[in-house]
Structure formats: C-alpha cells, structure tokens
Design a protein around this motif. Sequence first.
Motif, mmCIF file in Angstrom:
data_model
loop_
_atom_site.group_PDB
_atom_site.id
_atom_site.type_symbol
_atom_site.label_atom_id
_atom_site.label_comp_id
_atom_site.label_asym_id
_atom_site.label_seq_id
_atom_site.Cartn_x
_atom_site.Cartn_y
_atom_site.Cartn_z
ATOM 1 N N GLN A 72 0.827 -1.202 0.000
ATOM 2 C CA GLN A 72 0.000 0.000 0.000
ATOM 3 C C GLN A 72 0.868 1.263 0.000
ATOM 4 O O GLN A 72 0.552 2.240 -0.686
ATOM 5 C CB GLN A 72 -0.918 0.000 1.223
ATOM 6 C CG GLN A 72 -2.021 -1.042 1.164
ATOM 7 C CD GLN A 72 -2.853 -1.078 2.437
ATOM 8 O OE1 GLN A 72 -2.319 -1.129 3.548
ATOM 9 N NE2 GLN A 72 -4.162 -1.046 2.291
ATOM 10 N N GLN A 73 1.953 1.243 0.769
ATOM 11 C CA GLN A 73 2.837 2.404 0.819
ATOM 12 C C GLN A 73 3.493 2.655 -0.527
ATOM 13 O O GLN A 73 3.639 3.806 -0.961
ATOM 14 C CB GLN A 73 3.888 2.210 1.908
ATOM 15 C CG GLN A 73 3.319 2.290 3.322
ATOM 16 C CD GLN A 73 4.347 1.964 4.392
ATOM 17 O OE1 GLN A 73 5.344 1.276 4.143
ATOM 18 N NE2 GLN A 73 4.112 2.441 5.598
ATOM 19 N N ALA A 74 3.899 1.590 -1.212
ATOM 20 C CA ALA A 74 4.510 1.737 -2.528
ATOM 21 C C ALA A 74 3.520 2.314 -3.531
ATOM 22 O O ALA A 74 3.859 3.191 -4.339
ATOM 23 C CB ALA A 74 5.039 0.386 -3.012
ATOM 24 N N ALA A 75 2.279 1.836 -3.480
ATOM 25 C CA ALA A 75 1.250 2.334 -4.394
ATOM 26 C C ALA A 75 0.946 3.806 -4.109
ATOM 27 O O ALA A 75 0.772 4.607 -5.035
ATOM 28 C CB ALA A 75 -0.012 1.496 -4.262
ATOM 29 N N ALA A 76 0.891 4.166 -2.813
ATOM 30 C CA ALA A 76 0.611 5.551 -2.443
ATOM 31 C C ALA A 76 1.739 6.473 -2.892
ATOM 32 O O ALA A 76 1.500 7.583 -3.376
ATOM 33 C CB ALA A 76 0.410 5.655 -0.931
#
Length: 210
Positions: A72-76
């Motif tokens: 999720q952090q990478a996508a954000a």
Amino acid sequence: MALLPEVELATDEQKVSYGFGLQFGDQLLRNRFDGLDLQAVIAGMQHWYQQQQSLLADGELNPSYDVIKARQQAAASALAVQQQQLAEKFLAANAARPEVTTTTSGLQYEVLEAGGGASPGPRSTVVTHYHGTFVDGTVFDSSVQRGEPAQFGIHQVIPGWTEALQLMGIGDKWRITCPPALAYGEQGAGDSIPPNTPLVFEIHLLEIRD
C-alpha cells in the motif's frame, strides 16, 4: 454488482446486530486493500466469536500484515509522484494563459467579474459562493450546487483561499488555481482529495461579516 444476502430484521436484536455489521463493514471499507477476501473476514469473525480461536498464530499473521502495508505504501508513493507531475504540467500551462496572474506564493488567479467593494482582512469572516473542481473538471465541493452560500473565517481555510480572499473585493468573482502546497499538500484530504492535487475554485465574494 453482487446480490445482497437476505436477512430478517424484525426484532430489536436483529436490527442492532445488523447495525454492528454495518460498523464492521465501514471499518473494512476504510482499511480495504486489493485482494481483500470477504469470506476470510467472515470466517475470522466466526472463529473468534464462537470459539475464541484463530487458525493463524501472530507469527504467521504479522509478516502478511507487513507485506500488505508495504504494498500500500509503494502504491501511495507512486500515486503521489504521478499526481505531482500532473500538477506541475497543469500549473505551467495555466500560468502561460495571458488572463492568469501568478503570485509569489504560486497562487494563480483570473478575474471573472470585478465588484470593486472592500477587501477582507486576515481575521475577517466572509460569505462566498464557490465551485471547487479538480483540474479535469470533476466537482468535489460546491456551495453553488448546494444552493446556499458558505460562511467562514479567512484564517480557517486552505492557504490558497486565505491569500486570494484578501486580494478580492466584495462582488468580485475569481477563478483561482491552488498548487498542492496551497491546498492539501502531500497528505491530501481523506478519500476525497488525493495527495499533491492542485485545486480549481470559482469564488464569488458576497459579503464581509466582520
């Protein structure tokens, strides 16, 4: 669209139970991720509620939590970079229009109607009609659509508004473009405004209350 499960809601107990389910569903929505398995969620609830047992130990759960969080952090981060690039491209093109003025802070404004009235101060309360959109024209907030002007303190709004309103006079109608730094910045605003998003507003200053 999936069919909703049938449920009987005749008694108070059934209604309150259904209310709990709505609360759990809202929590799932706020914490959703790609691949969330609703059947696994229901199984986990049943296992713990009925037997206070889990099929997975913490040592098995925690690494998977970390995987999903990292994803999720990478996508954000990727989305924030993309939004920043789009913002810079739009702001540069908008600033090149002859009718647009850019202030030292980066605020861009265009005078649509000149009212010529008095200007508010930094602690004034004002009444405005406004129409807020993303750069693609999608409306995210509009007092015009609600049919009721908005009243607020100039110091209570995003920096782009605080600056623009003090430059405007009563009766003025401006279109302003707020760079992300003068709007909601790298954090965005909940689910409604993504990070690094420039915002466009048409603002009609109707009244200064104090």
